[in-house]
Scaffold this active site. Structure first.
Site, PDB file in Angstrom:
ATOM      1  N   TYR A   1       0.825  -1.204   0.000  1.00 45.60           N
ATOM      2  CA  TYR A   1       0.000   0.000   0.000  1.00 45.60           C
ATOM      3  C   TYR A   1       0.857   1.251   0.000  1.00 45.60           C
ATOM      4  O   TYR A   1       2.078   1.186   0.176  1.00 45.60           O
ATOM      5  CB  TYR A   1      -0.955  -0.009   1.201  1.00 45.60           C
ATOM      6  CG  TYR A   1      -0.296   0.290   2.552  1.00 45.60           C
ATOM      7  CD1 TYR A   1       0.510  -0.653   3.184  1.00 45.60           C
ATOM      8  CD2 TYR A   1      -0.484   1.514   3.180  1.00 45.60           C
ATOM      9  CE1 TYR A   1       1.102  -0.377   4.407  1.00 45.60           C
ATOM     10  CE2 TYR A   1       0.107   1.792   4.411  1.00 45.60           C
ATOM     11  CZ  TYR A   1       0.899   0.848   5.021  1.00 45.60           C
ATOM     12  OH  TYR A   1       1.487   1.122   6.230  1.00 45.60           O
TER      13      TYR A   1
ATOM     14  N   LYS B   1       6.405  -1.858   1.917  1.00 46.54           N
ATOM     15  CA  LYS B   1       5.229  -1.252   2.557  1.00 46.54           C
ATOM     16  C   LYS B   1       4.067  -2.234   2.406  1.00 46.54           C
ATOM     17  O   LYS B   1       3.188  -2.088   1.543  1.00 46.54           O
ATOM     18  CB  LYS B   1       4.933   0.129   1.939  1.00 46.54           C
ATOM     19  CG  LYS B   1       4.065   0.987   2.836  1.00 46.54           C
ATOM     20  CD  LYS B   1       4.172   2.451   2.496  1.00 46.54           C
ATOM     21  CE  LYS B   1       3.163   3.323   3.211  1.00 46.54           C
ATOM     22  NZ  LYS B   1       3.240   3.358   4.667  1.00 46.54           N
TER      23      LYS B   1
ATOM     24  N   GLU C   1      12.778   2.700  13.944  1.00 42.87           N
ATOM     25  CA  GLU C   1      11.772   3.691  13.544  1.00 42.87           C
ATOM     26  C   GLU C   1      10.616   3.614  14.526  1.00 42.87           C
ATOM     27  O   GLU C   1      10.717   2.948  15.560  1.00 42.87           O
ATOM     28  CB  GLU C   1      11.314   3.452  12.104  1.00 42.87           C
ATOM     29  CG  GLU C   1      10.713   2.082  11.859  1.00 42.87           C
ATOM     30  CD  GLU C   1      10.252   1.849  10.420  1.00 42.87           C
ATOM     31  OE1 GLU C   1      10.023   2.814   9.684  1.00 42.87           O
ATOM     32  OE2 GLU C   1      10.103   0.661  10.057  1.00 42.87           O
TER      33      GLU C   1
ATOM     34  N   LEU D   1      11.070   1.341   7.031  1.00 42.64           N
ATOM     35  CA  LEU D   1      10.401   1.813   5.820  1.00 42.64           C
ATOM     36  C   LEU D   1      11.074   3.123   5.432  1.00 42.64           C
ATOM     37  O   LEU D   1      11.229   4.013   6.275  1.00 42.64           O
ATOM     38  CB  LEU D   1       8.909   2.045   6.067  1.00 42.64           C
ATOM     39  CG  LEU D   1       8.208   2.499   4.795  1.00 42.64           C
ATOM     40  CD1 LEU D   1       7.974   1.325   3.856  1.00 42.64           C
ATOM     41  CD2 LEU D   1       6.914   3.209   5.097  1.00 42.64           C
TER      42      LEU D   1
END
Ligand code: PDD
Length: 277
Positions: free
Chosen positions: A30, A144, A176, A200
């Protein structure tokens, strides 16, 4: 109005097969793309990351960049809210039987618009809290993927603890956030985890680095340690929907005595100028 497999439909009219591998396995990817005053922000970068995610899991991109843009434009003509975020998802499609391995299938494509209400600088100036957790996700966080179970667990923990984000660490290095990238400022240098399989590669992350350079704040793509996070001069998180937010408390400890940093303020202002450029 949403887009599903070639059609523009009311959301409650849109449905997919129970055999869709997105439903059965979370087998899909996505993107979330901000739209400011009707204009899609950093579209090419998002479409490139989408291509990277599709390539990584072996789904053929069902559309050219021009076709994607046409779908987005059509959706945007139906919804005139000033700021929105485009959500697009591609799953591998529906098979006749549930099995982990896959055949060549027709991908399922879904796109919708959601309201986007970035916080004002005044609201951000209050600062936000975070907690830390060990990063138990897999080692392809660069994809993702819609299979987000770990991120969901962390985000629920953030909600239960009434904090903005869960900051993750792997072997004492900050990777992250559950749904964002993480930065610290120490001795007038900005540090963040380098791109690679453990994070990501955020589109906003790149914009924050670009903004820091423009603000004469040196950058270093080196992961801060957990100790460095807790003793940082500033901590920020970034994402397409949250932009760049100051974190002033981590694990109940104040960062920089709970005060907002000047580097954050400069980078925030520059980031806003990129949006309006
Ligand atoms: N998430 N890291 C993770 C794990 C994320 O989920 C996100 C964004 C980011 C930031 O990426 P970007 O700057 O390109 O938005 C980093 C989106 C917003 C989401 O899942 O809704």
């Amino acid at each position: 109005m949403v887009y599903l497999n070639g059609e523009f439909l009311a959301k409650n009219q849109a449905s997919i097969s129970v055999m869709d591998r997105g439903f059965l396995f979370g087998d899909g990817v996505y993107e979330v793309i901000p739209v400011y005053k009707g204009s899609i922000f950093r579209l090419q970068e998002h479409l490139q990351r989408l291509q990277n995610s599709l390539d990584a899991i072996g789904i053929k991109n069902p559309h050219t960049n021009q076709q994607w843009q046409d779908i987005f434009s059509q959706l945007l003509t139906h919804d005139l809210a000033p700021n929105q975020s485009l959500y697009l998802q591609i799953t591998r499609g529906a098979d006749t039987q549930r099995k982990h391995s896959f055949e060549s299938l027709t991908a399922t494509v879904f796109v919708e618009l959601n309201p986007l209400t970035p916080k004002s600088k005044h609201e951000l100036n209050q600062g936000f809290s975070a907690i830390t957790q060990a990063d138990f996700r897999w080692q392809r966080c660069d994809i993702k993927a819609t299979s987000l179970l770990a991120n969901i667990m962390y985000s629920q923990q953030a909600k239960q603890n009434q904090v903005e984000e869960v900051i993750l660490h792997r072997d004492q290095s900050i990777t992250e956030g559950a749904t964002s990238n993480v930065f610290i400022v120490k001795n007038n240098t900005l540090f963040t985890h380098p791109t690679g399989p453990n994070i990501l590669s955020g589109i906003t992350r790149d914009l924050v680095l670009e903004s820091a350079i423009a603000c004469q704040l040196p950058i270093q793509e080196t992961a801060p340690t957990l100790d460095e996070l807790l003793s940082a001069d500033e901590v920020w998180i970034s994402s397409s929907t949250r932009e760049v937010m100051p974190i002033t408390q981590v694990d109940s400890q104040p960062i920089n005595q709970g005060k907002i940093g000047t580097h954050w303020s400069n980078v925030y202002d520059y980031y806003q100028s990129l949006k309006n450029a």
